[in-house]
Design an enzyme around this catalytic site. Structure first.
Site, mmCIF file in Angstrom:
data_model
loop_
_atom_site.group_PDB
_atom_site.id
_atom_site.type_symbol
_atom_site.label_atom_id
_atom_site.label_comp_id
_atom_site.label_asym_id
_atom_site.label_seq_id
_atom_site.Cartn_x
_atom_site.Cartn_y
_atom_site.Cartn_z
ATOM 1 N N VAL A 93 0.855 -1.161 0.089
ATOM 2 C CA VAL A 93 -0.091 0.013 0.110
ATOM 3 C C VAL A 93 0.781 1.199 0.008
ATOM 4 C CG1 VAL A 93 -1.689 1.371 1.105
ATOM 5 C CG2 VAL A 93 -1.837 -1.099 0.955
ATOM 6 N N GLU A 188 18.234 -13.839 23.415
ATOM 7 C CA GLU A 188 18.140 -15.299 22.787
ATOM 8 C C GLU A 188 19.394 -15.258 21.885
ATOM 9 O OE1 GLU A 188 13.150 -14.818 23.003
ATOM 10 O OE2 GLU A 188 14.506 -14.008 21.204
ATOM 11 N N ASP A 327 2.936 -2.735 16.623
ATOM 12 C CA ASP A 327 4.187 -2.132 16.892
ATOM 13 C C ASP A 327 4.163 -0.691 16.140
ATOM 14 O OD1 ASP A 327 5.009 -4.150 18.219
ATOM 15 O OD2 ASP A 327 6.365 -4.939 16.750
#
Length: 455
Positions: A93, A188, A327
């Site tokens: 878009v 992580e 977000d």
């Protein structure tokens, strides 16, 4: 509404396609909104720049060979194919006309105009470099499947080349990794790379030991996992250091090149050079570029990270039929986590289909936060109750199995986790050396013997 085909948009008097709801994005928030609309039989068109629904929290496992890309990124069409009122389109878009209720999206080089009654934007966030955009060219990030695959290839390349080089300095740099940022992704990755060295490469490559592999995690704040704080942050740091990760806190990165970073202590202002062939950036996020497009179209302001300052009911600017979630938004200090996006998607969709009264403020129900550190080590907070260690690790596994889309994905993920965490397998490590261009050597022609000349 007269529909020519299930799930397809109609053509209005202007010749433009028209649908009830347009969803932009295919992440957690977009999928939650899509499923809510689908179950209420509300026609919608979902436009996404990618064909998959990305389970972003597990990208680090793609980068470290635990899972394949397909297990964390199933096709969005496959997920929604059972709903006849769903129309999924691949495109980007590029324009929004909030006054005329239309969007313009590009697909295969062609622009298409699509009208809507309601718009739900959920395009997520991308990496932020805090004014140092040049860092992007010399670091690795972890926001897309492509990012994960590039990083996995780099990790493998470093170990393979370290195995064969005879240069001690080159070998040391190849086996040195720097992770910038001690949020969930940074923690992580740092834990997994060290675990790779100890449990996989030290066994698979006979001349590399785990002690040779250095992983340094650099964080500007004074604690690891700042979002948790307190005892859980202390446990995270202690767990990482026990595994062999060097945790450097209160330190900012001032320069990065192809062979390492320069850092500066916030306390002493002293600079230090850390040589490493691999620098992974996970220090911050900013809203996706579509947030600026939507903000300009609706007059909505944004914060320094480009996130839209949306209204309490998740609407954007002064438009009651335009919603933004996840977000790409900022509201009441809510964290940029998938549960917030999912609940926001369901709230927006229920407002659209009339199950929630228009103007109702969004209320986030905090089910807790968790982050994995390494094998059998994680942290978890559920309301005021905190868990750490092995119990938190199993809780993390259970929650992520539940959120994985599709039975096959769950089954394969569990089998991969069993092989990687209980055993020593990394089933998705594949690497091929880049082909080298070999210059053709001209053929040697045999010279005819010279004739002896008589005196």
């Amino acid at each position: 509404m007269d529909r020519t085909a299930a799930g397809r948009a109609d053509i209005d008097a202007t010749g433009h396609e028209q649908t009830q709801v347009v969803i932009v994005g295919s992440g957690f928030g977009a999928l939650a909104a899509a499923k809510t609309l689908a179950k209420s039989k509300t026609p919608f068109v979902l436009i996404s720049a990618t064909t998959e629904h990305l389970f972003q929290p597990l990208l680090y496992q793609v980068a470290t060979g635990v899972l394949s890309a397909g297990e964390v990124a199933p096709p969005i069409r496959t997920i929604l194919q059972k709903y006849p009122n769903a129309d999924v389109r691949l495109g980007r878009v590029v324009e929004v006309n909030a006054e005329e209720n239309t969007v313009v999206y590009e697909a295969s080089g062609t622009r298409h105009t699509l009208g809507y009654r309601s718009l739900i934007a959920a395009t997520g966030a991308t990496q932020a470099y805090f004014g140092h955009d040049e860092f992007e060219k010399v670091t690795y990030k972890l926001k897309t499947v492509e990012d994960a695959e590039v990083l996995r290839k780099q990790i493998l390349r470093c170990f393979e080349e370290a195995h064969t080089t005879n240069d001690a300095l080159v070998r040391r740099n190849l086996l040195s990794f720097v992770v910038v940022g001690a949020g969930a992704t940074g923690v992580e990755l740092a834990g997994q790379i060290k675990e790779l060295a100890r449990r996989y490469f030290a066994k698979a490559i006979n001349n590399i030991s785990a002690d040779e592999v250095t992983v340094t995690m650099v964080e500007g704040a004074g604690v690891a996992l700042p979002a948790f704080g307190g005892k859980l942050s202390e446990y995270t740091q202690a767990s990482l250091e026990k595994s062999g990760v060097e945790v450097v806190l209160n330190t900012m990165v001032t320069a990065i090149d192809e062979h390492g970073v320069t850092v500066s202590s916030a306390k002493t202002k002293e600079e230090k050079r850390i040589d490493a062939e691999t620098v992974i950036w996970s220090a911050g996020v900013r809203a996706n570029d579509f947030a600026a497009v939507l903000g300009e179209a609706t007059g909505c302001e944004s914060d320094r990270a480009g996130r839209l300052l949306i209204n309490p009911d998740l609407t954007v600017g002064g438009f009651a039929n335009v919603f933004a979630i996840g977000d790409m938004t900022s509201l009441n200090g809510l964290p940029g986590q998938s549960p917030v996006a999912m609940q926001g998607g369901r709230h927006a969709a229920k407002t659209v289909n009339g199950k929630v009264k228009a103007g109702t403020p969004f209320k986030y129900f905090d089910k807790g936060s968790m982050s994995i550190i390494s094998r059998f080590s994680a942290v978890c907070r559920v309301r005021k109750v905190e868990f750490k260690g092995t119990i938190a690790w199993f809780m993390w596994l259970a929650v992520h199995v539940m959120y994985l889309v599709g039975f096959r994905n769950r089954y394969v993920a569990v089998m991969s986790w069993f092989g990687s965490f209980i055993g020593h397998r990394r089933p998705h490590f594949h690497y091929a050396q880049e082909p080298m261009k070999v210059e053709a050597t001209p053929p040697v022609t045999e010279r005819e013997p010279e004739l002896a000349h008589s005196a």
